[in-house]
Design an enzyme around this catalytic site. Sequence first.
Site, short mmCIF file in Angstrom:
data_model
loop_
_atom_site.label_atom_id
_atom_site.label_comp_id
_atom_site.label_asym_id
_atom_site.label_seq_id
_atom_site.Cartn_x
_atom_site.Cartn_y
_atom_site.Cartn_z
N LYS A 79 0.86 -1.19 0.00
CA LYS A 79 0.00 0.00 0.00
C LYS A 79 0.90 1.24 0.00
O LYS A 79 1.92 1.27 0.71
CB LYS A 79 -0.88 -0.03 1.25
N SER A 154 -9.79 1.80 3.04
CA SER A 154 -8.94 2.56 2.15
C SER A 154 -7.93 1.72 1.37
O SER A 154 -7.43 2.17 0.35
CB SER A 154 -8.16 3.60 2.98
N SER A 178 -9.92 -0.53 7.18
CA SER A 178 -9.31 -0.33 5.86
C SER A 178 -8.63 -1.55 5.26
O SER A 178 -8.30 -1.55 4.08
CB SER A 178 -8.31 0.83 5.90
#
Lengths: 482, 89, 480
Positions: A79, A154, A178
């Site tokens: 990420k 997210s 997330s």
Amino acid sequence: MELYRKTAAELSGLLRKKEVTACEILDDTLARIDAVEPRIDAFLSVTAEAARAKAREVDEKLAKGEAVGALAGIPVGIKDNICTKGLRTTCASKMLENFIPPYNATVVDKLNAADAVIPGKLNLDEFAMGGSCENSYFKPTKNPWDTERVPGGSSGGSAASVAACEVPLSLGSDTGGSVRCPAGLCGVVGLKPTYGAVSRFGLVAFASSLDQIGPFGRTVEDVALLFGAICGADLPHDATSKDYHFPGMDADLKGLRVGIPREYFGSGVSEENKAAVLKAVDMLRDAGAVPVEISLPSTDYALSAYYIISSAEASSNLARYDGVKYGYPGDRKGTLNDLYLSARSEGFGPEVKRRIMLGTYVLSSGYYDAYYKRAKMLQRMIAREFTDAFEKCDVIATPTTPSTAFKLGEKTSDPLEMYASDICTVTVNIAGLPGVSVPCGFDQKGLPIGMQLIGPKFSEAKLLGVAKHYETAVGGFAVKEL
Amino acid sequence: MEIDVRRIAKLAMLKLPEEQVEAFEKEFASIVAMVEHLPELESADTLLEPDNQMHLRADEIVPSYPRDAMLQNVPKAIAGCIVVPKTVE
Amino acid sequence: MNQDYEVIIGLEIHAELCTKTKIFCGCKNAFGAEVNTLCCPVCMGLPGTLPVLNKQVVDYAVKMGHALNCSINRVSKNDRKNYFYPDLPKAYQISQFDVPLCEHGYLDVLMDGDVRRIGITRIHIEEDAGKLIHDDSFDGTLADYNRCGVPLIEIVSEPDLRSAEEAKAYMETITNILLYLGISDAKMQEGSVRADVNVSVRSRGQKEFGTRTEMKNVNSFGAVYRAIQYEAQRQIEVVSGGGVIEQETRRWDDAKGKNYVLRTKEDAQDYRYFPDPDLLTFEISEAHVQELKASIPELPVAKALRYVKEYGLLPVDAQLLASNRARSEFFDSCVATGKCDKKLICNWMIGDIAKILNERRIEITDTALTKESLTDMIALIEKGTISNTAAKTVLDVIIEKDVSPAEVVEEKGLAQISDSDALLTLVDEVLAQNAKAVADYKGGKTNVVGFLVGQCMKASKGKGNPAILREMLLSAIDKL
């Protein structure tokens, strides 16, 4: 050979038997990324060069008969809010569009030590604030199961890249859901570890007391493999990390008490999601587990506490982006205030600014006690309720999300509706507990539904063990053909 | 409930153009209304958490970073220093 | 100062601690390095970096807490103080808000030999900010982050000080204690001790305090004195003119001898303090607190009082001697030999020895002087073997190398001449050369005898015994 479809465990076996090389695995990964990225948009950058250098190093070690790490040759996507030395780390923000960290996050160092290969950086909601990946400054990521729908957020890029078989494994971060929410919406396995189990050093902070890095995979075994490689104390760099060692998954399910908290099966959650989770619990019962009804009464207040605490911390954590030391440079011709205001107002997107405003408000003079302090008190209460609940049960099962993946643009105009999609997951962060989302079927539209399993602190071995039992019972999780 | 969004924006160091104040005020009020959904709780004096403690670091030197590495992301640097608009002292 | 008004002063002293490393990262804690070379991603506040608290900082602060008679909060935490400024890379300072490490203490300060007890509100730990370099030749400000993360303690006094003199004495005492404890270099000129000064005035007899102003940038003992004198005078003029004091922050400009408004009450910052979520609660064990307490040496004020009481030193001398830990400990060791008079040791310590040390900017431990050599030398003076003048020559030698004063006296022929025959010749010569002085003496100016003794000492190259010379001079003049 379609290597990209294989799990990390399978790839690892092939590599050790010398049936494939790390370079071949990487080539296949890069080809797959080329093939599906136009439809998925999970990656913000593909770091082929650095990845190839690592793959070659692994192959050389293997050729010389040297020992290799637990993730040797396995592609792991990262990420883009996790710092990678010399590789752009943007947090999907205009603010950090050109930021190149001179250091690695501890998890990245650990991946390197485990000989993993990092093919690129994955999309997210800007600074991990959002539930759909639409708050990325660069592009929205699409859900592989229906590319007109969001992958969740997210860590949308991390979930979608694994679901689309671009990588077998990825890392995300979970502040209020997330990792688990996009795992649920994309039909993959995602673990949010116990707070402190994984070092946060190098994870660009959103809400420090809630943030935790977590792994994604298409199987429970793969998630356990990656978790084992990244967890553990990081005393020189992270004062909140704990000395934890993952012993591997528990095997025994007999007599396991599965708590069903009624508050998570209320009107805010779709009937299809509820039914899918209850069906999954039935399967666990058939395998020897005992369902127990429990209650977590403060859940109703959890969303308030979550948005107060996370926004308060974010408002302070994101104050450093001021155009002076790094990031979007702002207006450098005017006064100091002009520089600050322009860098921050132009560098941050609307959702980030909204949270900074909220966080600033709840900490401001005269409001601190009413909001922040009360939220912290509530946090204690929620944690206590979980502790009490774990007297009655060993793990808790809930839906991961209130509904399946929604359409791109469907909720962007209403922040409150977007916030509500975290309703099933925030309590776990507030209480610092581990939670894993596993696929538990599909809705009528064919979209994946996730079941969240929650355990006491540092019960990852049990949690993943239960997940693994379930996975075996259902004969494995489906993979979307693209 | 009245929220002084201009003051909050000033504290947060964010521009809030006059023409956006009204719309933002409305949206902000709805968010604040959501987070106000909290029970009355007995408040502790401090937010100490003696049951969850951190480790402290020994006083041992770790080499600093080369200056070039520390300045590589700086928008403007001169003579090894970071440049900012003149501060009024 | 107008005697109708009373000045109320409180000091917030920031002292940099001399730990090896910074408070939240392993960068070296040092002054004077090349700009931005003592930095890392943590102290520069780069994204994703985290602070880890240096244990030594906690220990040093607790030591200071003990020295200032504070109660120690064994369970404590760090809080963030949020504000934007280019010397603060994270846009928040990690400090302590509602649970400082130490609180509710006091410090006894000696004012002209009298003890004044000043309340200590709290001592907390925090990180220093970077340095901003202003240069008129350049349209901008330059930031050097070497100082970011240097550990500080902030010592906040109660508003118990009543004059600029007291405030100065208080700050000097604090500085001496920092040096005594070895927890700070306390170098004013390097900015390692700085003060914010709160001043208010009220009519004598009035109970409630007046509105106070806070003055920043007060960076030396002299500046503390001057800044307070100026601000008190300014406030008295405003109040006595019927005006009202505004609660504001002012900046002291020591070069100009003036202060001016930095921030008014309306601009008061809202720091939004909250517990730093990157740093959890920490606890110091009771055993460790006691261990630190036991390590506190006898402190300067207690020491000075003891010198006065036990050794009969003058308060001003005792205070001067006690203010420096190395010198007072050397003094103590000399006294312990029991070889000579304590007052004489004191006089040498705060006189000739202090002069040499201060001139050379060295400490007693940097010299070859030992308790034996100094006390032996003083004993020689007491026995009349050498004069004070000769002793200075001995001191010059024994401060450079560890030799016995007796040897030096022998080698340099410094022993006083008490032999009357040798001295008689000398006295006659001096009297012959100073007929006018002799005449003056006979004319009633008896004090010229001192001059004549001096002339004899000079002629004896410092070896004559002045007491004997005096007698000889007087009887010789009588015979003239």
